[in-house]
Design an enzyme around this catalytic site. Structure first.
Site, PDB file in Angstrom:
ATOM      1  N   ALA A   1       0.854  -1.185   0.000  1.00 24.03           N
ATOM      2  CA  ALA A   1       0.000   0.000   0.000  1.00 24.03           C
ATOM      3  C   ALA A   1       0.892   1.237   0.000  1.00 24.03           C
ATOM      4  O   ALA A   1       2.047   1.190   0.438  1.00 24.03           O
ATOM      5  CB  ALA A   1      -0.896  -0.010   1.234  1.00 24.03           C
TER       6      ALA A   1
ATOM      7  N   GLU B   1       3.905  -5.140   7.420  1.00 25.12           N
ATOM      8  CA  GLU B   1       3.135  -4.065   8.056  1.00 25.12           C
ATOM      9  C   GLU B   1       3.472  -3.874   9.527  1.00 25.12           C
ATOM     10  O   GLU B   1       3.458  -2.756  10.035  1.00 25.12           O
ATOM     11  CB  GLU B   1       1.624  -4.348   7.920  1.00 25.12           C
ATOM     12  CG  GLU B   1       1.077  -4.182   6.513  1.00 25.12           C
ATOM     13  CD  GLU B   1       1.153  -5.442   5.668  1.00 25.12           C
ATOM     14  OE1 GLU B   1       1.931  -6.365   6.009  1.00 25.12           O
ATOM     15  OE2 GLU B   1       0.423  -5.516   4.666  1.00 25.12           O
TER      16      GLU B   1
HETATM   17  C1  HXC Z   1       5.021   4.458  -0.948  1.00 24.20           C
HETATM   18  C2  HXC Z   1       7.037   3.530  -1.556  1.00 24.20           C
HETATM   19  C3  HXC Z   1       6.644   2.275  -1.048  1.00 24.20           C
HETATM   20  C4  HXC Z   1       5.340   2.176  -0.469  1.00 24.20           C
HETATM   21  C5  HXC Z   1       8.628   2.091  -1.851  1.00 24.20           C
HETATM   22  N1  HXC Z   1       8.282   3.361  -2.050  1.00 24.20           N
HETATM   23  N2  HXC Z   1       7.661   1.390  -1.250  1.00 24.20           N
HETATM   24  N3  HXC Z   1       6.234   4.604  -1.504  1.00 24.20           N
HETATM   25  N4  HXC Z   1       4.588   3.279  -0.442  1.00 24.20           N
HETATM   26  N5  HXC Z   1       4.888   1.020   0.041  1.00 24.20           N
HETATM   27  C6  HXC Z   1       9.059   4.430  -2.681  1.00 24.20           C
HETATM   28  C7  HXC Z   1      10.231   4.871  -1.827  1.00 24.20           C
HETATM   29  O1  HXC Z   1       9.783   5.814  -0.866  1.00 24.20           O
HETATM   30  C8  HXC Z   1      11.128   5.485  -2.860  1.00 24.20           C
HETATM   31  O2  HXC Z   1      10.611   6.758  -3.227  1.00 24.20           O
HETATM   32  C9  HXC Z   1      10.935   4.585  -4.067  1.00 24.20           C
HETATM   33  O3  HXC Z   1       9.684   3.928  -3.853  1.00 24.20           O
HETATM   34  C10 HXC Z   1      12.015   3.525  -4.190  1.00 24.20           C
HETATM   35  O4  HXC Z   1      12.089   2.830  -2.952  1.00 24.20           O
HETATM   36  P1  HXC Z   1      13.480   2.560  -2.176  1.00 24.20           P
HETATM   37  O5  HXC Z   1      13.165   2.288  -0.767  1.00 24.20           O
HETATM   38  O6  HXC Z   1      14.456   3.673  -2.470  1.00 24.20           O
HETATM   39  O7  HXC Z   1      13.996   1.249  -2.930  1.00 24.20           O
HETATM   40  P2  HXC Z   1      14.859   0.056  -2.333  1.00 24.20           P
HETATM   41  O8  HXC Z   1      15.991   0.597  -1.515  1.00 24.20           O
HETATM   42  O9  HXC Z   1      15.143  -0.837  -3.490  1.00 24.20           O
HETATM   43  O10 HXC Z   1      13.905  -0.700  -1.284  1.00 24.20           O
HETATM   44  C11 HXC Z   1      12.749  -1.375  -1.763  1.00 24.20           C
HETATM   45  C12 HXC Z   1      11.844  -1.776  -0.577  1.00 24.20           C
HETATM   46  C13 HXC Z   1      11.522  -0.529   0.287  1.00 24.20           C
HETATM   47  C14 HXC Z   1      12.509  -2.851   0.270  1.00 24.20           C
HETATM   48  C15 HXC Z   1      10.554  -2.366  -1.205  1.00 24.20           C
HETATM   49  O11 HXC Z   1      11.092   0.535  -0.567  1.00 24.20           O
HETATM   50  C16 HXC Z   1      10.450  -0.779   1.289  1.00 24.20           C
HETATM   51  O12 HXC Z   1      10.697  -1.369   2.332  1.00 24.20           O
HETATM   52  N6  HXC Z   1       9.246  -0.269   1.017  1.00 24.20           N
HETATM   53  C17 HXC Z   1       8.104  -0.368   1.941  1.00 24.20           C
HETATM   54  C18 HXC Z   1       7.556  -1.778   1.963  1.00 24.20           C
HETATM   55  C19 HXC Z   1       6.376  -1.879   2.920  1.00 24.20           C
HETATM   56  O13 HXC Z   1       6.499  -1.568   4.117  1.00 24.20           O
HETATM   57  N7  HXC Z   1       5.223  -2.291   2.408  1.00 24.20           N
HETATM   58  C20 HXC Z   1       4.010  -2.450   3.237  1.00 24.20           C
HETATM   59  C21 HXC Z   1       3.187  -1.186   3.159  1.00 24.20           C
HETATM   60  S1  HXC Z   1       1.810  -1.296   4.249  1.00 24.20           S
HETATM   61  P3  HXC Z   1      11.542   8.084  -3.165  1.00 24.20           P
HETATM   62  O14 HXC Z   1      10.596   9.160  -3.543  1.00 24.20           O
HETATM   63  O15 HXC Z   1      12.046   8.154  -1.776  1.00 24.20           O
HETATM   64  O16 HXC Z   1      12.604   7.803  -4.179  1.00 24.20           O
HETATM   65  C22 HXC Z   1       0.668  -2.187   3.435  1.00 24.20           C
HETATM   66  C23 HXC Z   1      -0.670  -2.308   4.131  1.00 24.20           C
HETATM   67  C24 HXC Z   1      -1.739  -2.873   3.255  1.00 24.20           C
HETATM   68  O17 HXC Z   1       0.873  -2.687   2.370  1.00 24.20           O
HETATM   69  C25 HXC Z   1      -3.109  -2.444   3.789  1.00 24.20           C
HETATM   70  C26 HXC Z   1      -4.224  -2.684   2.768  1.00 24.20           C
HETATM   71  C27 HXC Z   1      -5.539  -2.075   3.165  1.00 24.20           C
END
Ligand code: HXC
Length: 255
Positions: free
Chosen positions: A68, A136
């Site tokens: 998300a 999450e």
């Molecule tokens: C918004 C995101 C994002 C996300 C990555 N980005 N994941 N933006 N929401 N979930 C953005 C980063 O901010 C960054 O933007 C760009 O994408 C590239 O990401 P990086 O982190 O620089 O890349 P990398 O170092 O390769 O790492 C990849 C990654 C990491 C391991 C996937 O981005 C990460 O941990 N992302 C979050 C994963 C996460 O927590 N997902 C769960 C979300 S909660 P900028 O602008 O800084 O370059 C969820 C709840 C669901 O899903 C509920 C449903 C109702």
């Protein structure tokens, strides 16, 4: 129809390919992205030419979806969260309730909402290097797109609990062994070829039998065994009667 965050195209005449395409944020699933996915799936559902749907990342991207949209979620007020305005939980349900079979072709990362989106599909295919996770808990929230329910049913309670309580990622081989993923491919090209071939084979079957089979299998998760078996039997009898009457082949019907 033109979309901003996804691409939809027709392949092999009967297969609709829906590709996520929001490269700047690794396909983060904002409500706008989810609404586009939902629209594309409903369009495929109402198009009688289309028999099967593939949901995939896009070739130039190394991820399926990083979850998300965290930055969007941070803009929500507690009021928005409480009355679910902006949360779009109903959109997740609509995606899951797509009538036609959906194959998820997953490469790179499927995290949080990305993993949950793949689990809304009927069959998940992945590359050997794909990593999955429900991270999450690290953000202090819980998996909200079915990640405590579908994930547990698939992975088994003990491992699911370990994964959702730590937020650890896990690899494609384990995902395959536990039944989250049906088949693994060497790389993205092989994955997409495999997904197309599978969708092509499914799209050659009777659409009514396909729709009823999908519903019956999904009900096995929803209602428990007894009512699932009842639904299965009702559809079986109906299908047998139709085939005896020489019907039930090409017509698109709801029931
Ligand atoms: C918004 C995101 C994002 C996300 C990555 N980005 N994941 N933006 N929401 N979930 C953005 C980063 O901010 C960054 O933007 C760009 O994408 C590239 O990401 P990086 O982190 O620089 O890349 P990398 O170092 O390769 O790492 C990849 C990654 C990491 C391991 C996937 O981005 C990460 O941990 N992302 C979050 C994963 C996460 O927590 N997902 C769960 C979300 S909660 P900028 O602008 O800084 O370059 C969820 C709840 C669901 O899903 C509920 C449903 C109702």
């Amino acid at each position: 129809h033109s979309y901003q965050y996804i691409r939809a195209s027709t392949r092999l005449e009967r297969v609709r390919l829906v590709e996520l395409h929001r490269p700047a944020v690794l396909n983060a699933l904002s409500p706008a992205v989810l609404l586009e996915i939902c629209h594309a799936l409903q369009a495929a559902d109402s198009n009688p030419e289309i028999r099967c749907i593939i949901l995939a990342g896009s070739p130039e991207l190394k991820v399926f979806a990083a979850g998300a949209d965290i930055k969007y979620m941070l803009t929500l007020s507690s009021e928005d969260v409480l009355n679910q305005k902006g949360m779009h939980l109903g959109t997740w349900d609509k995606i899951y309730r797509t009538l036609k079979p959906m194959v998820a072709a997953v490469q790179g990362l499927a995290l949080g909402g990305g993993c949950e989106l793949a689990m809304c599909c009927d069959i998940i295919l992945a590359t050997k290097k794909t990593r999955f996770g429900q991270p999450e808990i690290k953000l202090g929230i819980i998996p909200g797109g079915g990640g405590t329910q579908r994930f547990t049913q698939i992975m088994g309670k003990s491992r699911a609990m370990e994964l959702v309580l730590t937020g650890d990622m896990f690899g494609a081989v384990e995902a395959n062994n536990r039944g989250l993923v049906a088949k693994l491919y060497d790389d993205y090209e092989d994955l997409m070829k495999g997904a197309l071939y599978l969708a092509y084979r499914i799209s050659g079957m009777s659409p009514i039998a396909i729709a009823n089979t999908k519903r019956s299998v999904n009900e096995s998760f929803e209602l428990g065994l007894t009512s699932g078996l009842k639904t299965e039997q009702a559809f079986l009898i109906q299908g047998l009667l139709n085939s005896r009457l020489g019907e039930g082949d090409d017509e698109e019907e709801d029931e």
